[in-house]
Design an enzyme around this catalytic site. Structure first.
Site, mmCIF file in Angstrom:
data_model
loop_
_atom_site.group_PDB
_atom_site.id
_atom_site.type_symbol
_atom_site.label_atom_id
_atom_site.label_comp_id
_atom_site.label_asym_id
_atom_site.label_seq_id
_atom_site.Cartn_x
_atom_site.Cartn_y
_atom_site.Cartn_z
ATOM 1 N N MET A 1 29.930 94.144 78.574
ATOM 2 C CA MET A 1 28.544 93.955 78.074
ATOM 3 C C MET A 1 28.230 94.836 76.980
ATOM 4 S SD MET A 1 25.188 94.197 80.637
ATOM 5 C CE MET A 1 25.467 95.702 81.287
ATOM 6 N N ARG B 1 22.644 96.935 87.929
ATOM 7 C CA ARG B 1 21.631 97.963 88.351
ATOM 8 C C ARG B 1 21.819 98.227 89.813
ATOM 9 N NH1 ARG B 1 16.085 96.555 84.836
ATOM 10 N NH2 ARG B 1 16.808 97.711 83.018
ATOM 11 N N TYR C 1 22.732 104.858 82.522
ATOM 12 C CA TYR C 1 23.544 103.386 82.661
ATOM 13 C C TYR C 1 22.300 102.465 82.911
ATOM 14 C CZ TYR C 1 28.624 104.513 82.609
ATOM 15 O OH TYR C 1 29.849 104.356 82.301
ATOM 16 N N GLU C 2 22.231 101.422 82.311
ATOM 17 C CA GLU C 2 21.652 100.217 82.562
ATOM 18 C C GLU C 2 19.893 100.477 82.726
ATOM 19 O OE1 GLU C 2 23.562 98.052 82.112
ATOM 20 O OE2 GLU C 2 25.434 98.993 82.819
ATOM 21 N N GLY C 3 19.496 101.418 81.880
ATOM 22 C CA GLY C 3 18.373 101.622 81.547
ATOM 23 C C GLY C 3 17.938 102.717 82.447
#
Length: 597
Positions: free
Chosen positions: A162, A298, A438-440
């Site tokens: 990603m 998430r 990670y991921e926000g």
């Protein structure tokens, strides 16, 4: 140094008695996912985790992934372990059957994924990113890309990534500068740089399919002008064989605090003519599509908080039984194992109870995700999806924050030896630290929770969940068992604070979203401990009934009740202060001027 042992008994208890495996395996197509099948899968996964992946965790951390002239070499043993992993079919549990996947429930894949994260977090990240790329291409990719890429990605022969972040664009993807130019043959030429790309380059497989956010020339500014492209490391010929190397290069990998065996790559697209890419879905909808990967990631990253916490607890527990130090308070003439000291017991119980609460919350969210996607009734699908949307930021944000706290407590249990790398306790804290980013980040998850999932919805789903949780309090409160009564006495006031806080968010958000944002992290943590406490209360209720019937392992069931009581009395007690910080603390944040900082 003891290896990881999968807590299969705990996992089975949650699956079978707390989060509703019996409701998932009655959904269309999953009728054969019986308890026996689930148990067999867990047993086999546990073997790979403890015998193959866990022994590589410390050595992989010491050796790390290495980069030279654009080539990344994985630590010793990782390539062989990956072959065993894909040879066992573990990579394709969730993937669609039409392209070679098993199409199994998310609820079944979740405890298996927890095992990978506990035994070797750095290894686990590669298949996690691949699964996200598979989902995105499956849902919105054209048939040509599905046929070309999915069979080998699902088989694990190729991996996926990603690609969002750029040097000037972290979480603000409206600043993405990577460009895509159309070509006469329908492909696109991609030029730009991406950073922080997990497993962006490695030697585990022959090909990597990068999913890349880029802006088409002439597209609108901001996030509305971003498109999603699939860019293979090697071009794929019509017969499926690999062709020429694409114009994408790994220019370096990062030197990180933890997860040293997971290569975090800087990728350059288009140093020559431009990397050849394929549009995934419609133009200018890339961010929407990328969130297919993001939401799955998430939940997976939240599960990493559970996984690292479990491993840190196991290591601390083993150490506390072996380490002789001091005499216990209240008596004892001889030096004793430190597990006999009350404060060590408190730390271990905090680690255990928090981990079990996080596990139940993550598994329940997975069960709801299965219902949201596969239940035959549209109304039930919508209800389940609303709960999933509410819970994802809690699972991701709260579980990763607690994973760090549990790993830190693990070091504390070890005392000075915990600060020494040889004991292994420090690695868990270093590895866990990235999970809140990670991921926000946790702040992003908290803002998503109070803004999109509460404020804009007027709290409907959150308040409905509170009402459901209050039913458990009503069931436990009349109990003559002092433990169950204490659980109810603690859970009830905590849920009242949740209700008050959600109502405050709903009332305040329209006129003063900044105040809600300033308090969002406290709301997220409040939701985490309250829902986690509720999940444990349900497990205590089940355990109590089984004891009354004389069924099951009595000591195990008593342990579930006492663990829940500890969580209720020691951790749910934080609900009042979190609610107060949320509803009264915004002004002190907003009043601070930049110069004061």
């Amino acid at each position: 140094m003891a290896e990881y042992v999968a807590p299969i008994k705990d996992m089975r208890f949650v699956l079978h008695h707390v989060v509703g495996l019996d409701q998932v395996n009655t959904l269309p197509g999953w009728e054969e996912i019986t308890e026996d099948v689930v148990d067999a899968i867990l047993e086999e996964a546990a073997k790979l985790a403890s015998e193959v992946l866990s022994p590589l965790n410390a050595s992989g951390d010491r050796e790390g992934a290495t980069w030279k002239d654009g080539v990344v070499t994985m630590p010793r043993g990782f390539k062989a372990a990956y072959r065993q992993y894909i040879g066992g079919g573990w990579n394709n549990m969730l993937s669609p059957t039409q392209f070679g996947g098993q199409g199994l429930p998310h609820l079944l894949a979740t405890p298996v994924e927890e095992m990978w994260g506990s035994s070797n977090l750095a290894f686990k990240l590669c298949p996690m990113l691949t699964q996200g790329a598979i989902e995105a291409i499956s849902y919105v990719g054209p048939d040509s890309l599905r046929q070309a890429f999915l069979p080998k990605m699902i088989a694990g022969v190729w991996t996926g990534t990603m690609n969002l972040t750029e040097p000037q664009a972290g979480s603000d993807l409206s600043l993405v500068r990577t460009r895509a130019s159309p070509q006469a043959d329908g492909t696109w030429r991609i030029k730009g740089q991406k950073i922080f790309i997990t497993y962006g380059e490695h030697d585990l497989t022959d090909n990597i399919i990068h999913l890349v956010l880029a802006r088409i020339e002439g597209a609108p500014e901001g996030v509305k002008g971003i498109s999603l492209f699939a860019v293979p490391k090697f071009m794929v010929k019509p017969d499926g064989s690999l062709g020429a190397r694409n114009d994408v290069k790994c220019v370096s990998i990062e030197h990180k605090l933890g997860i040293h065996a997971s290569p975090t790559a800087v990728l350059a697209y288009g140093e020559k003519d431009g990397a050849i890419g394929y549009l995934v879905g419609e133009a200018n909808r890339g961010l929407e599509y990328m969130f297919i990967m993001m939401n799955a990631a998430r939940l997976s990253v939240g599960l990493e908080g559970v996984a690292v916490a479990e491993r840190a607890y196991q290591r601390a527990l083993a150490w506390s039984r072996e380490r002789l130090q001091g005499r216990p308070a209240g008596g004892g003439a001889k030096t004793a194992p430190i597990i006999q000291h009350p404060d060590v017991k408190r730390m271990l119980l905090t680690m255990k109870a928090t981990t079990e609460a996080m596990r139940a919350l993550a598994y329940w969210t997975s069960a709801l995700l299965d219902r949201a996607r596969h239940h035959p009734d549209e109304a039930e699908r919508s209800r389940a999806q609303a709960l999933v949307d509410l819970l994802i930021p809690v699972v991701k944000g709260w579980s990763t924050e607690m994973g760090i706290e549990v790993a830190s407590l693990g070091i504390q249990v070890h005392g000075g030896m915990g600060f020494i790398e040889e004991t292994g306790a420090a690695q868990h804290l270093r590895d866990a630290r990235i999970t809140t980013i990670y991921e926000g980040t946790t702040g992003i998850q908290a803002n998503d929770l109070v803004g999109r999932k509460m404020g804009r919805e007027e709290g409907r789903t959150a308040l409905a969940l509170v009402a459901e949780m209050e039913k458990t309090v009503a069931t436990l409160a009349p109990s003559r068992d002092p433990s169950l009564k204490s659980i109810a006495d603690c859970l009830g006031p905590a849920l009242a604070k949740v209700r008050e806080t959600v109502q405050w968010v709903v009332k305040t958000y329209p006129a003063n979203p900044a105040a809600v944002a300033a308090s969002s992290i406290y709301v997220l943590k409040l939701m985490g401990i309250a829902i986690g406490g509720w999940m444990l209360a349900r497990s205590a209720e089940v355990a109590s009934r089984a004891l009354e019937r004389g069924e099951g392992d009595a000591e195990f069931l008593k342990g579930k009740i006492l663990t829940t009581r500890f969580f209720a009395e020691h951790i749910l007690a934080q609900a009042g202060s979190l609610a107060a910080a949320a509803t009264r603390g915004a002004d002190s944040v907003l009043a601070v001027e930049e110069a004061m900082l």
